[in-house]
Design a protein around this motif. Structure first.
Motif, PDB file in Angstrom:
ATOM      1  N   MET B  65       0.839  -1.211   0.000  1.00 25.48           N
ATOM      2  CA  MET B  65       0.000   0.000   0.000  1.00 25.48           C
ATOM      3  C   MET B  65       0.870   1.256   0.000  1.00 25.48           C
ATOM      4  SD  MET B  65      -2.750   1.024   2.955  1.00 25.48           S
ATOM      5  CE  MET B  65      -3.457  -0.615   2.979  1.00 25.48           C
ATOM      6  N   GLY B  66       1.875   1.271   0.873  1.00 27.40           N
ATOM      7  CA  GLY B  66       2.767   2.426   0.943  1.00 27.40           C
ATOM      8  C   GLY B  66       3.531   2.613  -0.360  1.00 27.40           C
ATOM      9  N   MET B  69       1.432   4.117  -2.948  1.00 27.18           N
ATOM     10  CA  MET B  69       1.196   5.554  -2.748  1.00 27.18           C
ATOM     11  C   MET B  69       2.259   6.408  -3.447  1.00 27.18           C
ATOM     12  SD  MET B  69       0.117   5.789   1.252  1.00 27.18           S
ATOM     13  CE  MET B  69      -1.427   5.114   1.864  1.00 27.18           C
ATOM     14  N   TYR B  92      -8.705  -1.423   2.124  1.00 26.88           N
ATOM     15  CA  TYR B  92      -8.219  -0.035   2.222  1.00 26.88           C
ATOM     16  C   TYR B  92      -7.794   0.485   0.850  1.00 26.88           C
ATOM     17  CZ  TYR B  92      -8.240   0.593   7.297  1.00 26.88           C
ATOM     18  OH  TYR B  92      -8.627   0.766   8.590  1.00 26.88           O
ATOM     19  N   MET B  96      -9.016   3.650  -1.075  1.00 30.16           N
ATOM     20  CA  MET B  96      -8.096   4.742  -1.403  1.00 30.16           C
ATOM     21  C   MET B  96      -7.834   4.825  -2.901  1.00 30.16           C
ATOM     22  SD  MET B  96      -5.242   4.838   1.598  1.00 30.16           S
ATOM     23  CE  MET B  96      -5.071   3.201   2.203  1.00 30.16           C
ATOM     24  N   LEU B 198       2.039  10.395  -3.589  1.00 29.63           N
ATOM     25  CA  LEU B 198       2.700  11.130  -2.509  1.00 29.63           C
ATOM     26  C   LEU B 198       4.178  11.268  -2.883  1.00 29.63           C
ATOM     27  CD1 LEU B 198       1.165   9.454   0.680  1.00 29.63           C
ATOM     28  CD2 LEU B 198       0.303  11.375  -0.661  1.00 29.63           C
ATOM     29  N   ARG B 207      -0.955  16.791  -0.387  1.00 32.45           N
ATOM     30  CA  ARG B 207      -1.874  15.792  -0.915  1.00 32.45           C
ATOM     31  C   ARG B 207      -2.236  14.774   0.161  1.00 32.45           C
ATOM     32  NH1 ARG B 207       0.904  14.242  -6.438  1.00 32.45           N
ATOM     33  NH2 ARG B 207       0.016  16.050  -7.473  1.00 32.45           N
ATOM     34  N   LEU B 208      -3.397  14.175   0.020  1.00 33.72           N
ATOM     35  CA  LEU B 208      -3.848  13.173   0.977  1.00 33.72           C
ATOM     36  C   LEU B 208      -4.345  11.947   0.226  1.00 33.72           C
ATOM     37  CD1 LEU B 208      -4.833  12.230   3.812  1.00 33.72           C
ATOM     38  CD2 LEU B 208      -6.986  13.394   3.299  1.00 33.72           C
ATOM     39  N   ILE B 209      -3.923  10.785   0.661  1.00 30.25           N
ATOM     40  CA  ILE B 209      -4.523   9.542   0.161  1.00 30.25           C
ATOM     41  C   ILE B 209      -5.153   8.862   1.369  1.00 30.25           C
ATOM     42  CG2 ILE B 209      -4.100   7.289  -0.888  1.00 30.25           C
ATOM     43  CD1 ILE B 209      -1.807   8.504  -2.453  1.00 30.25           C
ATOM     44  N   ALA B 210      -6.474   8.772   1.381  1.00 33.05           N
ATOM     45  CA  ALA B 210      -7.163   8.218   2.548  1.00 33.05           C
ATOM     46  C   ALA B 210      -8.492   7.613   2.138  1.00 33.05           C
ATOM     47  CB  ALA B 210      -7.386   9.301   3.604  1.00 33.05           C
ATOM     48  N   SER B 211      -8.940   6.632   2.909  1.00 33.25           N
ATOM     49  CA  SER B 211     -10.257   6.052   2.660  1.00 33.25           C
ATOM     50  C   SER B 211     -11.292   6.623   3.629  1.00 33.25           C
ATOM     51  CB  SER B 211     -10.199   4.527   2.813  1.00 33.25           C
ATOM     52  OG  SER B 211      -9.905   4.180   4.154  1.00 33.25           O
ATOM     53  N   LEU B 212     -10.822   7.290   4.684  1.00 28.43           N
ATOM     54  CA  LEU B 212     -11.730   7.828   5.704  1.00 28.43           C
ATOM     55  C   LEU B 212     -12.589   8.949   5.125  1.00 28.43           C
ATOM     56  CD1 LEU B 212     -12.371   7.859   8.863  1.00 28.43           C
ATOM     57  CD2 LEU B 212     -10.875   9.841   8.936  1.00 28.43           C
ATOM     58  N   LEU B 214     -15.824  10.901   6.958  1.00 26.93           N
ATOM     59  CA  LEU B 214     -16.772  10.872   8.073  1.00 26.93           C
ATOM     60  C   LEU B 214     -18.156  11.382   7.680  1.00 26.93           C
ATOM     61  CD1 LEU B 214     -14.357  12.024  10.921  1.00 26.93           C
ATOM     62  CD2 LEU B 214     -15.299   9.744  10.558  1.00 26.93           C
TER      63      LEU B 214
END
Lengths: 254, 351, 75
Positions: B65-66, B69, B92, B96, B198, B207-212, B214
């Motif tokens: 995963m890393g 990215m 994840y 993502m 990234l 930049r952001l790589i996220a699955s979150l 809310l």
């Protein structure tokens, strides 16, 4: 003409923190931003936040960030750093993340000497989920899953993972600090700075464990909670350098 | 092009390297250990490549995963129980929208099961496998040469659609030696630039790589966005092989190793004058439902043959509905049936 | 003697009181009024109200402020 002697670091976004009053997370975020500014590395830094209260760290730190599953931040960071050794990669993890669910990832990354900076925030509870027992919870401490207090023989002993990591051959620098007073905050910043420098010099695995208060889940005022860290928590987890195998880089041994 | 005799696991590793894969993390598990072993030696000669024997399957998939990215083509491999552990990371990465290739060299289950070849992870692979309602593209090779083409294609699909792609083989595929030839290697520098990686916020916003997510409304939007992507894939990437279908009255539907056995059985009953054919899904997800449905109208019956107790049969039945009767023959547990056995089943149905 | 002053962003402040506890001059207190989030924010006491000595811009309050709500100035 008044001169400003304390201002918001540039690597910290303007957003208002979502943390509870008196929370140590946001102090640590600020210190990270200050160190990133001072080292001039904002444009080559990548952060990996944890699951937990600091999951939204990317709302505050103005650097590239990539999410990790709970406990896996160091594994994700390993993948990033191995592919892009020119980047400065840090993880930001709580005690549950680093010392419970992510123990294997943490120990083995330290053992491999992954060139990473690990910020380990120890506040002795699972904050985000409502104050359950953490691996670092003190004996007798009441949490929502140890309502009568943590009993070592039933619930396990407080885990000092940093001390274990200091035994790993690949770890280079491990220090435990606190963010409960201006004096300790200055020391913490120095430690964070060193943990970044260790990585930038290619020396290996660097970790700063930061004792931090969680007034909300400890059901104390911020001032009481900070006092408790210094007078009680720090007796279980003594502050100071646990390992320093850093060296001045030379041509033979960079 | 020169042909060389190679073991299936080695073929996947070599094809991945030639596809520009430069990151591999894995954890030993039989029957796929030859894959990381080959990778460790192959990557040692490539200065820009990283091989890590991780401390667990969980660590391995998260390292992938890393790596993903940063934009590097990355893969991991494992076998059934190990793939279960990797589902966290696969979910994840689906969330993502990160590309990765995951090879599952299936063995017997559930639980520790055994180390013999089966197809018992069809449900897991084609239904996403982890939590959250996502899809992965699932490719099912059935020969050494197809291991080459599908492994390389897996990396292209993963990058194109920014999602994990599963290469679903079994212990037999991984161990069997066949002559194969490879195309020239791709230089990773020649691959299309990824604009989302990234890399440090130099001259751009961070930049952001996220699955979150809310906010339920935004999360819902993201879920539907994924569905639209999956619809596009279903329209454009479905793949299958037809074998002797023109005059077929019975069609056997099988994938991977089972399809090789089925092909032998079809040849056998053809020798006896029975018009049987083979429909072999190459993409298990997206499943080639429309071509199978069209085919069902012109034949008398379908036989689904799997090395499990009946999983793909659900997709076959959903595809053909009541148009054609669907029979099943399955051998789970790592038993490798012979073409003779399957031919007998076909003969029994056709006579 | 160095002179200084601080500015507290009363909307960022959550009234945790840590700055109050570290100010060597006792110059910070918790306000009676609420901010928009419903916290009683910290406030800097003006010179004329104070007999303990002037703010010397030591920055201790800003160092411990969890919400980066304090800016410190030296004159």
């Amino acid at each position: 003409m008044a001169q400003q002697v304390f201002k918001r670091p540039e690597s910290l976004k303007d957003n208002v923190f979502h943390y509870c009053p008196g929370c140590g997370h946001s102090i640590i975020h600020r210190l990270l931003a200050e160190v990133i500014d001072e080292l001039g590395i904002r444009e080559k830094t990548v952060g990996v936040p944890p699951a937990g209260c600091a999951v939204l760290a990317y709302n505050y730190l103005d650097v590239d960030m990539g999410e990790a599953p709970h406990g896996r931040a160091i594994a994700v960071a390993t993948g990033i750093k191995r592919c892009r050794p020119d980047l400065v990669v840090f993880t930001y993890q709580g005690d549950g993340d680093l010392a419970a669910i992510g123990t294997a990832e943490t120990v083995h990354a330290a053992n491999r000497g992954e060139c990473l900076t690990v910020i380990f925030v120890n506040n002795g509870v699972y904050g985000m989920t409502g104050g359950q027992m953490a691996p670092t919870t003190l004996p007798g401490q009441k949490t929502t899953t140890t309502p009568g207090g943590r009993m070592a023989l039933r619930d396990g002993h407080p885990l000092d993972l940093s001390r274990m990591l200091a035994l790993a051959a690949g770890s280079v620098y491990i220090e435990r600090t606190a963010v409960t007073s201006p004096k300790h905050i200055i020391k913490t910043k120095k430690a964070i700075r060193k943990a970044f420098k260790v990585q930038m010099d290619g020396q290996g695995f660097a970790l700063v464990e930061i004792l931090s208060a969680c007034p909300t889940n400890w059901k104390e005022t911020p001032i009481e909670a900070c006092k408790r860290v210094e007078q009680v928590v720090a007796t279980q987890y003594p502050l100071g350098i646990l390992k320093d195998a850093t060296h001045e880089p030379t041509a033979d041994n960079p | 092009m020169n042909k060389q005799l190679m073991r299936g696991s080695h073929v996947i590793a070599e094809a991945a390297t030639r596809a520009g894969c430069r990151f591999y993390a894995g954890y030993p598990i039989t029957p796929q250990n030859e894959l990381p072993e080959y990778m460790s030696a192959r990557f040692a000669d490539l200065p820009d490549a990283t091989f890590i024997q991780a401390e667990s399957e969980l660590a391995a998939i998260n390292m992938v995963m890393g790596a993903s990215m940063t934009g590097v083509r990355a893969m991991t491999s494992s076998s059934s129980p190990g793939i279960s552990l990797k589902q966290e990371g696969i979910s994840y990465m689906a969330g993502m929208e990160l590309p990765a290739v995951v090879a599952n060299i299936m063995r017997g289950g559930p639980g520790l099961g055994n180390i013999a070849p089966t197809q018992q992870d069809y449900f897991q692979a084609t239904r996403g496998g982890g939590h959250g309602g996502y899809r992965t593209i699932v490719l099912a090779p059935c020969s050494g040469q197809e291991l080459v083409t599908l492994t390389m294609k897996a990396f292209d699909l993963a990058d194109t659609y920014r999602m994990p792609v599963i290469l679903l083989g079994d212990g037999l595929m991984g161990q069997m030696m066949e002559p194969v030839s490879f195309p020239d290697p791709i230089d990773p520098a020649d691959l299309p630039k990824k604009e989302w990686v990234l890399s440090g916020a130099r001259g751009r916003d961070s930049r952001l790589i996220a699955s979150l997510q809310l906010d339920p409304v935004k999360m819902e939007e993201r879920n539907w966005k994924l569905v639209r992507k999956y619809d596009t894939i279903s329209q454009h990437e479905t793949d299958f092989e037809s074998y002797l279908l023109d005059d077929a009255q019975l069609v056997i539907v099988a994938f991977g190793t089972a399809a090789r056995i089925a092909k032998g059985a079809v040849n056998r009953v053809r020798g006896e004058g029975l018009p049987a054919g083979l429909f072999r899904p190459i993409t298990l997800w997206p499943f080639p439902a429309n071509p199978l449905r069209s085919l069902a109208a012109s034949i008398k019956q379908i036989l689904v043959f799997e090395m499990n107790t009946g999983q793909m049969i659900e997709d076959v039945k959903m595809s053909v509905g009541d148009i054609s009767p669907v029979h099943f023959h399955g051998r789970p547990g790592g038993v490798i049936p012979t073409p003779v056995e399957v031919a007998e089943v076909i003969t029994g149905l056709m006579r | 003697m160095k002179k200084g002053f601080i500015k507290i962003d009363s909307q960022r402040c959550k009234g945790c009181g840590l700055c109050v506890s570290v100010c060597p001059k006792g110059r910070i207190r918790i306000a009676e009024a609420l901010n928009l989030k419903g916290y009683h924010p910290a406030e800097f006491q003006e010179d004329e109200m104070d007999k303990k000595g002037r703010c010397n811009a030591c920055t201790l309050c800003a160092l411990i402020c969890p919400d980066v709500a304090i800016e410190v100035f030296r004159e």
